[in-house]
Design an enzyme around this catalytic site. Sequence first.
Site, PDB file in Angstrom:
ATOM      1  N   TRP A  53       0.845  -1.189   0.000  1.00  0.00           N
ATOM      2  CA  TRP A  53       0.000   0.000   0.000  1.00  0.00           C
ATOM      3  C   TRP A  53       0.892   1.254   0.000  1.00  0.00           C
ATOM      4  CZ3 TRP A  53      -0.610   3.936   3.721  1.00  0.00           C
ATOM      5  CH2 TRP A  53      -1.615   4.860   3.392  1.00  0.00           C
ATOM      6  N   ASP A  62     -16.552  10.599  -2.251  1.00  0.00           N
ATOM      7  CA  ASP A  62     -15.845   9.357  -1.912  1.00  0.00           C
ATOM      8  C   ASP A  62     -16.590   8.573  -0.841  1.00  0.00           C
ATOM      9  OD1 ASP A  62     -13.377   7.547  -1.275  1.00  0.00           O
ATOM     10  OD2 ASP A  62     -12.664   8.811  -2.909  1.00  0.00           O
ATOM     11  N   ASP A 100     -13.823   0.920  -6.011  1.00  0.00           N
ATOM     12  CA  ASP A 100     -12.716   0.585  -5.116  1.00  0.00           C
ATOM     13  C   ASP A 100     -12.771  -0.900  -4.736  1.00  0.00           C
ATOM     14  OD1 ASP A 100     -10.518   1.048  -3.517  1.00  0.00           O
ATOM     15  OD2 ASP A 100     -11.443   2.662  -2.354  1.00  0.00           O
ATOM     16  N   ASP A 109      -2.399   5.417  -3.451  1.00  0.00           N
ATOM     17  CA  ASP A 109      -2.866   6.422  -2.491  1.00  0.00           C
ATOM     18  C   ASP A 109      -1.738   7.380  -2.143  1.00  0.00           C
ATOM     19  OD1 ASP A 109      -5.454   5.623  -2.344  1.00  0.00           O
ATOM     20  OD2 ASP A 109      -5.293   4.571  -0.437  1.00  0.00           O
TER      21      ASP A 109
HETATM   22  C1  DGJ Z   1      -8.888   3.543  -0.890  1.00  0.00           C
HETATM   23  C2  DGJ Z   1      -8.713   4.471  -2.051  1.00  0.00           C
HETATM   24  O1  DGJ Z   1      -7.482   4.265  -2.654  1.00  0.00           O
HETATM   25  C3  DGJ Z   1      -8.861   5.908  -1.555  1.00  0.00           C
HETATM   26  O2  DGJ Z   1      -8.645   6.804  -2.614  1.00  0.00           O
HETATM   27  C4  DGJ Z   1     -10.220   6.113  -0.943  1.00  0.00           C
HETATM   28  O3  DGJ Z   1     -11.204   6.003  -1.927  1.00  0.00           O
HETATM   29  C5  DGJ Z   1     -10.449   5.083   0.159  1.00  0.00           C
HETATM   30  N1  DGJ Z   1     -10.175   3.745  -0.289  1.00  0.00           N
HETATM   31  C6  DGJ Z   1     -11.858   5.162   0.683  1.00  0.00           C
HETATM   32  O4  DGJ Z   1     -12.117   4.207   1.607  1.00  0.00           O
END
Ligand code: DGJ
EC number: 3.2.1.22
Length: 743
Positions: free
Chosen positions: A200, A367, A483, A555
């Site tokens: 991550w 989101d 997602d 992210d």
């Molecule tokens: C993971 C995504 O990569 C983020 O941009 C965001 O949307 C979060 N999840 C929301 O839980």
Amino acid sequence: MTLKIKTMFKKSQLFISLIAFTCTNYFVQAQQNVTIPIETAKNSLVLQTDKDNRLGIVHFGKKLLKTSDNALISQELRYNDSNAGIYNSPYTPSGTWNLVEPAIQITHADGNSSLELKYVSHQTIKIDDNVTQTNILLKDPNYPVEVTLCYKVYAKENVIEQWSLIKHQEKKNILMQKYASANMYFSADNYVLHHYHGGWAEEMKTEETLLTAGIKTLDSKLGTRANLFQPPTFMLSFDRQATEDEGKVMLGTLAWSGNFKIDFEVDSYHNLRLLAGINPHASEYSLAPNQEFKTPSFISTFSDNGKGEASRNMHNWARKYRILDGEGSRLTLLNNWEATYFDFDEQKLTGLFKDGKKLGVDLFLLDDGWFANKYPRNGDVAGLGDWQENRKKLPNGIGYLMKEATKAGIKFGIWVEPEMVNPKSELYEQHKDWVIREPERPEHYFRNQLPLDLSNPEVQDFVFGVLDNLFTKNPDLAFIKWDCNAVTYNAHSMYLQKQGLPQTHLYVEYVKGLYKVLERIRTKFPKVPMMLCSGGGGRVDYEALKYFTEFWLSDNTDPIERIFIQWENSYFYPAIAHCNHITDWSKVGLKFRTDVAMMGKMGYDIVVSQLTEKELEFSQKALENYKRINPVIWKGNLYRLQNPWEKPFASVNFCNENQDHAVMFNYLTTNRFDTGYNPMPIKLKGLSPTKKYSVKEINLFPGTTSTLKADLVYTGDYLMTIGINPELSGRRSSVILEFTEVK
Ligand code: DGJ
């Protein structure tokens, strides 16, 4: 490369070429020494049968000028070992005389575990002026099992897409322990593998390794968020490490959103065997008589002019043939994830719509956190699966938000994660049997959630329904962010159990179920842009991208980190598909963050109201600039000029097809006092040498001026031979130059 294959073909044996009929299709019946060239504009993969009718790969690389010369290649190969003719198989079977890694391994209905595959026939179908497909039928002489190898050739783009079809007519099911998509064979002095790993916020970290005798494997057993630790993409250089513009290199990737396995086996002749496909781990597949199993596609391109050309091949192919609306346009957006996380209500959101409008973006993207009532989605511990608007946060529902967005003059999009469920949800309470979980063991969570069982058609209906409801109730919904935040633990399906089907089908059926849902969504809503996201870049591949217009790379939006993440992604995926957002993740100045985000599809994830006057002015102007230059970035050719892994700065330029508009991005990637950077000119690429270009520094922060001389005009020849000095420094750590043809 001519292969040193341990197969000897007699000179006298006749080359049987494809018999061209007056129509565009060709068909050849089984006969000895059939040569099958799979040719792109520049390259070829040549297959040939031996005296026993076994098919082998005799050449991969630059194509011969005379197609008929392909028949001669094998006469140069002087090997007579007892294993001649199996190492180079384009689909190596298991259980007979093969001693190397197989492409296919099965157990017949009678329990016998041997397989032999012999050439029967092949057919080349012309799909259009650029695309042809060659299907080669192989059969076991002793058992009614057949494999069709399919090679789809995109000639101009030099891309080959290959997959296999497996079928049998035995009395009962056969068990397939392994069923690869591609099996290739290469011969070179050395093989250098460039591949990726990460986690991550650490996607696309690189590894480079010289392949030595034995097997090197890239794989994933993670299920849903399959690429979290490793993507199915790689670069393979032959003889020596290819550079941007020199050397032989193949880019390869598996188009599959699930477990994969890619083996690189250097055999006892120092030839390289490549096997790529679904990971056989816990995935033995029981195939019914006459049922056809289609493996995912393995997609590759080869260049003997380095990684730059290979990646442009891939981009051209992906935009034209694969990514949804790949040659279309994209929406700039303001996302609220990092601005609000789960803490928002109608009032806050309507304020953000106005902010988005003020900024100048096309769309507002709502989101995570807008749904669930019994267990409200106020954090990542509850609510996932309950896709009703949260009444407290959004008493007037999505419809109201859509109206408010329209009033503010901005489009509206929404986040979903429809494949997942929190145990703290009504969905879990009502449909525990829809959840992937091991009934005999304690549940084990990844981000407090579990995947739903997409092998179950009811679950497919549910997931489709989440999107269908949203679109039906809100026909103007302009964007979806899809997602997928969890890997698959305790891979067990109640559905397969009830159906009496093996649990080992789950990993495969899950992905097929996902594609069925996406197919239904695209049949009903063909155009709506959708972003593929998986807790960052945990699921990116060319099968999913048939349904998605773009993907979230990571992210991690720290611009220095992004330069590296975007750089590596840029080998495989064109800029139009890269979602790059400007966020407050790092303290690096807004200009630097904006410039880096501009190298793909730009978006924002910031609190606009917290921008200073100058920052707002800068951002508004940057969005105007972006509107002007985005055709070059999205549709133009990408040239990498300075690799940030080699020196502490990065440079790339994009140039459009007409060569009249180019944009160059330059960054200093270190903030050390002794930067190690000498302000040297950087040579552009891809311009026309004879055209003249004006150069202008854009995205200057208000109150700053360019150090470059104004109003200068250069020839393309000068810019590509001498270069231009962007004059990077601690104070000018990011510089964008726009080149426009002057007539
Ligand atoms: C993971 C995504 O990569 C983020 O941009 C965001 O949307 C979060 N999840 C929301 O839980």
